[in-house]
Design an enzyme around this catalytic site. Structure first.
Site, PDB file in Angstrom:
ATOM      1  N   HIS A  32      -7.862   9.359  -1.691  1.00 42.64           N
ATOM      2  CA  HIS A  32      -6.986   9.200  -0.542  1.00 42.64           C
ATOM      3  C   HIS A  32      -7.568   9.649   0.325  1.00 42.64           C
ATOM      4  O   HIS A  32      -7.871   9.665   1.864  1.00 42.64           O
ATOM      5  CB  HIS A  32      -5.472  10.073  -0.421  1.00 42.64           C
ATOM      6  CG  HIS A  32      -4.466  10.022   0.460  1.00 42.64           C
ATOM      7  ND1 HIS A  32      -3.123   9.949   0.448  1.00 42.64           N
ATOM      8  CD2 HIS A  32      -4.522   8.865   1.485  1.00 42.64           C
ATOM      9  CE1 HIS A  32      -2.263   9.529   1.092  1.00 42.64           C
ATOM     10  NE2 HIS A  32      -3.099   8.522   1.859  1.00 42.64           N
TER      11      HIS A  32
ATOM     12  N   TYR B  99       2.517  10.069  -0.751  1.00 47.16           N
ATOM     13  CA  TYR B  99       4.026   9.664   0.636  1.00 47.16           C
ATOM     14  C   TYR B  99       5.212   9.550  -0.033  1.00 47.16           C
ATOM     15  O   TYR B  99       6.151   9.216   0.539  1.00 47.16           O
ATOM     16  CB  TYR B  99       3.535   8.458   0.412  1.00 47.16           C
ATOM     17  CG  TYR B  99       2.748   7.091   1.324  1.00 47.16           C
ATOM     18  CD1 TYR B  99       1.201   8.602   2.052  1.00 47.16           C
ATOM     19  CD2 TYR B  99       2.258   6.407   1.077  1.00 47.16           C
ATOM     20  CE1 TYR B  99       0.807   7.724   2.482  1.00 47.16           C
ATOM     21  CE2 TYR B  99       0.814   5.561   2.155  1.00 47.16           C
ATOM     22  CZ  TYR B  99       0.204   6.273   2.846  1.00 47.16           C
ATOM     23  OH  TYR B  99      -0.633   5.879   3.312  1.00 47.16           O
TER      24      TYR B  99
ATOM     25  N   ASP C 273       0.373  -1.331  -0.101  1.00 49.19           N
ATOM     26  CA  ASP C 273      -0.146   0.044  -0.011  1.00 49.19           C
ATOM     27  C   ASP C 273       0.421   1.303  -0.175  1.00 49.19           C
ATOM     28  O   ASP C 273       1.559   1.099   1.240  1.00 49.19           O
ATOM     29  CB  ASP C 273      -0.766   0.134   1.049  1.00 49.19           C
ATOM     30  CG  ASP C 273      -1.859   1.269   1.857  1.00 49.19           C
ATOM     31  OD1 ASP C 273      -2.870   1.562   0.768  1.00 49.19           O
ATOM     32  OD2 ASP C 273      -1.288   2.251   1.961  1.00 49.19           O
TER      33      ASP C 273
ATOM     34  N   LYS D  10      -2.823   5.991  -3.849  1.00 49.55           N
ATOM     35  CA  LYS D  10      -4.147   7.130  -3.799  1.00 49.55           C
ATOM     36  C   LYS D  10      -4.030   7.767  -4.678  1.00 49.55           C
ATOM     37  O   LYS D  10      -2.910   8.097  -5.142  1.00 49.55           O
ATOM     38  CB  LYS D  10      -4.383   7.270  -2.102  1.00 49.55           C
ATOM     39  CG  LYS D  10      -3.897   5.818  -1.568  1.00 49.55           C
ATOM     40  CD  LYS D  10      -4.305   5.976   0.326  1.00 49.55           C
ATOM     41  CE  LYS D  10      -4.012   4.833   1.028  1.00 49.55           C
ATOM     42  NZ  LYS D  10      -2.332   4.008   0.707  1.00 49.55           N
TER      43      LYS D  10
END
Length: 278
Positions: free
Chosen positions: A109, A51, A46, A76
């Site tokens: 997200h 990120y 994931d 996401k």
């Protein structure tokens, strides 16, 4: 053992119940982390655009000895993107960063851009529907296998379900001992939407909790294993994050069951902190 267990989503696709979360591992380190995780048995990962480590995750998958078809990859959309054209561009850019032909699971997200979370009441219903329209097209084009949402409340989920063509496969939310959003979980489950538990270890905040440690001792497991087993028995997909090989192995080694009485007691435990979005 849960390391081998899969769940079937509402579109018929099977997904590992234990996956490796990659927030906030940086892009330079995550390539090695993914390779190590694959070597000890992880087959699902994931990540997210926000990120900043998608390309590293992609390189870790490419440089492993496992076939791409045996890996399940979730990412996401950027939370700042709430329009149709921006979403289409974000999907294509994600595929380029991963250097992969398809994404297994794509999530919105957050219903709100990060800058607005806990600051405004605007749930961006129209923007989320624009995200969803582009995501549905990506499924039809073969760029994405499954689509879902993350950090969505009931009203946000209802907006997608009532106005979209494809039902969300998952809602990824914070679930762990001390924070069990029962009403939201039941609402999603009644719609056939699978709950994914991000932050199942509460970012380490509860690993020294006296009650959790007492139960861990009772079952002869680590506090982390107890917390993961709790979420797994709630029926969640869990996304523990670790960049340590020993911890990765431990997090996969969940082969015990918490009794119904103990589960009921643990569900009552409340943590005095606010839920987080990741």
């Amino acid at each position: 053992m849960y390391s081998d267990k899969t769940l079937t989503l509402n579109n018929g696709i099977k997904i590992s119940q234990i996956q490796l979360g990659t927030w906030p591992i940086n892009n330079d380190d995550v390539k090695k982390v993914v390779r190590q995780a694959i070597s000890v048995g992880y087959r699902a990962f994931d990540t997210a655009r926000d990120y900043g480590n998608e390309s590293g995750v992609g390189k870790g998958i490419w440089n492993s000895d496992v076939e791409r078809s045996d890996i399940y990859l979730t990412t996401k959309l950027p939370t700042a993107v709430k329009d149709y054209e921006g979403t289409k561009k974000a999907i294509d850019e994600a595929l380029d960063r991963f250097s992969l032909e398809y994404i297994d699971m794509l999530l919105i997200h957050s219903p709100q851009p990060w800058i607005e979370v806990n600051r405004t009441n605007d749930r961006h219903f129209e923007g989320n529907l624009e995200n969803w329209r582009a995501m549905e097209e990506a499924v039809k084009a073969g760029k994405v296998r499954s689509i879902g949402v993350s950090n969505f409340l009931q009203e946000d989920v209802a907006n997608i379900v009532n106005n979209g063509t494809i039902k969300p496969a998952v809602n990824q939310i914070e679930v762990h001992i001390g924070h069990v959003p029962t009403d939201l979980m039941k609402y999603c489950e009644n719609l056939g939407i699978q709950i994914e538990a991000h932050s199942p270890l509460a970012h380490g905040r509860l690993l020294k909790d006296r009650k959790i440690n007492a139960y861990a001792k009772k079952y002869n497991v680590s506090p982390a294993q107890l917390m993961l087993a709790f979420d797994l028995q709630l029926g969640c997909i869990v996304l523990p994050k670790s960049d340590n090989v020993s911890e990765m192995k431990e997090n996969l080694d969940i082969d015990f069951e918490i009794s119904g009485e103990d589960m009921a007691d643990l569900i009552k435990l409340k943590e005095n902190t606010q839920a987080m979005s990741v």
